[in-house]
Design a protein around this motif. Sequence first.
Motif, PDB file in Angstrom:
ATOM      1  N   HIS A   1       0.816  -1.218   0.000  1.00  0.00           N
ATOM      2  CA  HIS A   1       0.000   0.000   0.000  1.00  0.00           C
ATOM      3  C   HIS A   1       0.846   1.262   0.000  1.00  0.00           C
ATOM      4  O   HIS A   1       0.416   2.303  -0.503  1.00  0.00           O
ATOM      5  CB  HIS A   1      -0.917  -0.001   1.230  1.00  0.00           C
ATOM      6  CG  HIS A   1      -0.185   0.114   2.535  1.00  0.00           C
ATOM      7  ND1 HIS A   1      -0.026   1.310   3.180  1.00  0.00           N
ATOM      8  CD2 HIS A   1       0.426  -0.826   3.304  1.00  0.00           C
ATOM      9  CE1 HIS A   1       0.660   1.108   4.301  1.00  0.00           C
ATOM     10  NE2 HIS A   1       0.947  -0.167   4.400  1.00  0.00           N
TER      11      HIS A   1
ATOM     12  N   ARG B   1      -8.470   2.113  -8.311  1.00  0.00           N
ATOM     13  CA  ARG B   1      -7.634   1.509  -7.269  1.00  0.00           C
ATOM     14  C   ARG B   1      -8.164   0.115  -6.955  1.00  0.00           C
ATOM     15  O   ARG B   1      -9.356  -0.076  -6.762  1.00  0.00           O
ATOM     16  CB  ARG B   1      -7.659   2.376  -6.023  1.00  0.00           C
ATOM     17  CG  ARG B   1      -7.013   1.754  -4.796  1.00  0.00           C
ATOM     18  CD  ARG B   1      -7.241   2.615  -3.571  1.00  0.00           C
ATOM     19  NE  ARG B   1      -6.983   1.876  -2.351  1.00  0.00           N
ATOM     20  CZ  ARG B   1      -7.275   2.318  -1.135  1.00  0.00           C
ATOM     21  NH1 ARG B   1      -7.837   3.514  -1.002  1.00  0.00           N
ATOM     22  NH2 ARG B   1      -7.019   1.581  -0.066  1.00  0.00           N
ATOM     23  N   ASP B   2      -7.260  -0.861  -6.897  1.00  0.00           N
ATOM     24  CA  ASP B   2      -7.661  -2.250  -6.654  1.00  0.00           C
ATOM     25  C   ASP B   2      -6.711  -2.859  -5.628  1.00  0.00           C
ATOM     26  O   ASP B   2      -5.581  -3.211  -5.953  1.00  0.00           O
ATOM     27  CB  ASP B   2      -7.617  -3.054  -7.954  1.00  0.00           C
ATOM     28  CG  ASP B   2      -7.822  -4.537  -7.718  1.00  0.00           C
ATOM     29  OD1 ASP B   2      -8.626  -4.886  -6.843  1.00  0.00           O
ATOM     30  OD2 ASP B   2      -7.175  -5.344  -8.414  1.00  0.00           O
ATOM     31  N   ASP B   3      -7.162  -2.964  -4.374  1.00  0.00           N
ATOM     32  CA  ASP B   3      -6.338  -3.611  -3.356  1.00  0.00           C
ATOM     33  C   ASP B   3      -7.211  -4.096  -2.208  1.00  0.00           C
ATOM     34  O   ASP B   3      -8.369  -3.717  -2.067  1.00  0.00           O
ATOM     35  CB  ASP B   3      -5.232  -2.681  -2.852  1.00  0.00           C
ATOM     36  CG  ASP B   3      -5.767  -1.456  -2.153  1.00  0.00           C
ATOM     37  OD1 ASP B   3      -6.285  -1.609  -1.039  1.00  0.00           O
ATOM     38  OD2 ASP B   3      -5.664  -0.346  -2.712  1.00  0.00           O
TER      39      ASP B   3
ATOM     40  N   LYS C   1      -7.206  -3.477   0.912  1.00  0.00           N
ATOM     41  CA  LYS C   1      -7.558  -2.549   1.982  1.00  0.00           C
ATOM     42  C   LYS C   1      -8.871  -1.807   1.713  1.00  0.00           C
ATOM     43  O   LYS C   1      -9.387  -1.123   2.588  1.00  0.00           O
ATOM     44  CB  LYS C   1      -6.425  -1.547   2.204  1.00  0.00           C
ATOM     45  CG  LYS C   1      -5.188  -2.168   2.858  1.00  0.00           C
ATOM     46  CD  LYS C   1      -4.167  -1.114   3.204  1.00  0.00           C
ATOM     47  CE  LYS C   1      -2.998  -1.739   3.971  1.00  0.00           C
ATOM     48  NZ  LYS C   1      -3.409  -2.208   5.308  1.00  0.00           N
ATOM     49  N   GLN C   2      -9.400  -1.931   0.516  1.00  0.00           N
ATOM     50  CA  GLN C   2     -10.685  -1.309   0.207  1.00  0.00           C
ATOM     51  C   GLN C   2     -11.828  -2.078   0.870  1.00  0.00           C
ATOM     52  O   GLN C   2     -11.700  -3.273   1.182  1.00  0.00           O
ATOM     53  CB  GLN C   2     -10.914  -1.297  -1.308  1.00  0.00           C
ATOM     54  CG  GLN C   2     -10.002  -0.379  -2.094  1.00  0.00           C
ATOM     55  CD  GLN C   2     -10.227  -0.532  -3.579  1.00  0.00           C
ATOM     56  OE1 GLN C   2      -9.967  -1.587  -4.145  1.00  0.00           O
ATOM     57  NE2 GLN C   2     -10.740   0.507  -4.217  1.00  0.00           N
ATOM     58  N   SER C   3     -12.947  -1.407   1.064  1.00  0.00           N
ATOM     59  CA  SER C   3     -14.143  -2.103   1.516  1.00  0.00           C
ATOM     60  C   SER C   3     -14.628  -3.007   0.391  1.00  0.00           C
ATOM     61  O   SER C   3     -14.310  -2.795  -0.792  1.00  0.00           O
ATOM     62  CB  SER C   3     -15.233  -1.105   1.901  1.00  0.00           C
ATOM     63  OG  SER C   3     -15.660  -0.372   0.754  1.00  0.00           O
TER      64      SER C   3
ATOM     65  N   ALA D   1     -16.506  -1.144  -2.390  1.00  0.00           N
ATOM     66  CA  ALA D   1     -15.605  -0.311  -3.190  1.00  0.00           C
ATOM     67  C   ALA D   1     -14.763  -1.163  -4.132  1.00  0.00           C
ATOM     68  O   ALA D   1     -14.533  -0.796  -5.289  1.00  0.00           O
ATOM     69  CB  ALA D   1     -14.715   0.524  -2.283  1.00  0.00           C
ATOM     70  N   ARG D   2     -14.317  -2.302  -3.636  1.00  0.00           N
ATOM     71  CA  ARG D   2     -13.493  -3.146  -4.490  1.00  0.00           C
ATOM     72  C   ARG D   2     -14.315  -3.742  -5.631  1.00  0.00           C
ATOM     73  O   ARG D   2     -13.832  -3.875  -6.760  1.00  0.00           O
ATOM     74  CB  ARG D   2     -12.849  -4.261  -3.663  1.00  0.00           C
ATOM     75  CG  ARG D   2     -11.795  -5.020  -4.434  1.00  0.00           C
ATOM     76  CD  ARG D   2     -10.973  -5.936  -3.580  1.00  0.00           C
ATOM     77  NE  ARG D   2      -9.813  -6.406  -4.315  1.00  0.00           N
ATOM     78  CZ  ARG D   2      -8.965  -7.323  -3.868  1.00  0.00           C
ATOM     79  NH1 ARG D   2      -9.137  -7.834  -2.667  1.00  0.00           N
ATOM     80  NH2 ARG D   2      -7.937  -7.701  -4.603  1.00  0.00           N
TER      81      ARG D   2
END
Length: 657
Positions: free
Chosen positions: A202, A223-225, A227-229, A232-233
């Motif tokens: 991150h 953004r794709d990771d 740590k997203q909700s 959101a992902r």
Amino acid sequence: MSVRRVARVLIDSPLPQLDRLFDYAIPDALATDALPGVRVRVPLRSAGRMVDGYLVELGEPDASDRPLSELDAVVSPVPVLPARLYALARRAADRAAGSAGDILRLAIARRMVRAEKAWIAADPPATPEVAAESAAWAASVLAEYPGFTAALADGERLAVDAPPSPAVHDGAAVGAWAVLLAAAAVHVLASGRSAVIAVPDHRDRAQLEAVLATYVPVGALVRDDAKQSAPARYTAFLRTLAEAPCVVIGNRSTVYAPVAQLGLVALWDDGDPLLAEPLSPGVHARDAALLRQELDGGALVFAGHTRTTDVERLVAVGWVRELPAARRRSPRVVLSATREGESRGARVPSSAFAAAREALASGPVLVQVARPGYAPVLVCAECRHPARCAHCGGPLHAARQGAVPTCTWCGRSANSWACPDCSSTRFRMASSGSERTADELGRAFPGTRVIVADGDHPVTEIDGRPALVVSTRGAEPLAVGGYRAVILLDGDRMLLADDLRIGESCLRWWSNAAALAAPGAPVHLVGVTGPVARALATWTQPGYARTELAERAPLRMPPTVRVASVDGPRRAVDAALEALRAAVPELDAEAVLGPLAHDETVRALVRFDYGLGPRVTESLRASVVSAAVKGRRPAKGRAPGRANTLKVRVDVPDLDL
């Protein structure tokens, strides 16, 4: 006789014997929604229940009378599995002797109903328009590497040595590498194509995002990771399915982002272990990116401050082209050793100490250490025997000076510890962690701000005021304007690790830390000599990688050959190896190492040339399926075995039996 429409479905299951397409009849009620790529629910006869899956393709109309089960439901009308993503998953799984479903679980975000409904109700994303100023900025940055823009247009595969210096963007500290990759992404987006950039963690993503947010139009930066909700992902994943081009940034699974018009796939620091996928089938982001570029076209860029032997092998065979900068830049590296009259055990030589004192007059100083904590390793004060827990045998450590040692495994305190060799009850600190080093340097530089940055004390950025920053490798914070000096400690201890690639790893840790230094600032590598130290001092990391490859080739060490590990009961492993020798007779007598006992099972390693890869992985995969089927049907009178008793891992980085 009526003609039936046939849906070919990939069942979402971890069982290897189900890793194929199953034919299902499409009932009239689902004919409108049963389209390629949608999620479906189907009956599984062998299990007598409903399971989820993906409708991969519509088969040819079937006029035969063979019995076909019908689709039970279309879970969602959104086609989340386009043909290009399934082709990539299938190719990656076959290369790693794994299942396509395992790849898709990494590539496709978990469905969130509300997010999906909002996405369907919204208008499709518009084609982004990159401002002329942004396109000009990208061209000016890429001009430092002659031929970069032409290579992006031609879809070449490139190895790029990133600028080893810090930068400032809108007042925030970022690496110059982030500026370079952001410029490549903006240039590709301006040409009407998408860019996918995968980074280790991150912190790297935040640097890249900070630069891209300035030049990429709103809605085109995805953004794709992890740590997203979840909503959101999933929304970000749905955006990558749209026809409008975009820039996708994230972690290792980002290489599978199913953008429609791929113009660039880039990996930053591919030697970082965070880019190695731990979940089955364990396809490294580097290998997935190579497959992606080969299938979908576009350019492929491997960027870093060092060169892994894996990428250097691709350069040597001509599959990847090295792209040098117009002007070579490198940090000022000093190999510091103890001087005459100094104690050989001095942790910080006088030259490095003096450099730190001078640098603190104008800004921060970075001190890199090997381990976190106060005293990560304790030994007997009399015989130097490692101090171990009397309950579980784990190593003891001290949280601070004078504290009662505790076990790093079970957490018990060692109040009445006695050495099993000499019966001494006294400890000695055999190593210094980040906190102890901070204490020692704080006493040596009274009145100076001391900052500890490690896993327990995460720090991402500091200002340009004087400070001593004691950090473990990989946790170094960015400094506005760069560090005025960098001191690399414990290098000799790092190199002692029992790892084939420890030289590569150390060079990567030290190079990444050196790249945080301000232009002209000294970088002191303490107490290390030999090829790794020379490569750092001369900033010739590709040359070190070439030397490593040359030394490994006669010994048939990876990555000069591919290595697969086969784990399981001895009978299953022996059967797999026998089938492999029959399927690939070209394997020589020394191709198989083992099997040797490993916990309750045995392990064997198979070394094979890259040209034999498809046949080797096909044979090993067949053995995995065979073992799984036998495990579900035990002999009469025996208890059922596990569903999968044989495990195969391809492209293991080391020969570790």
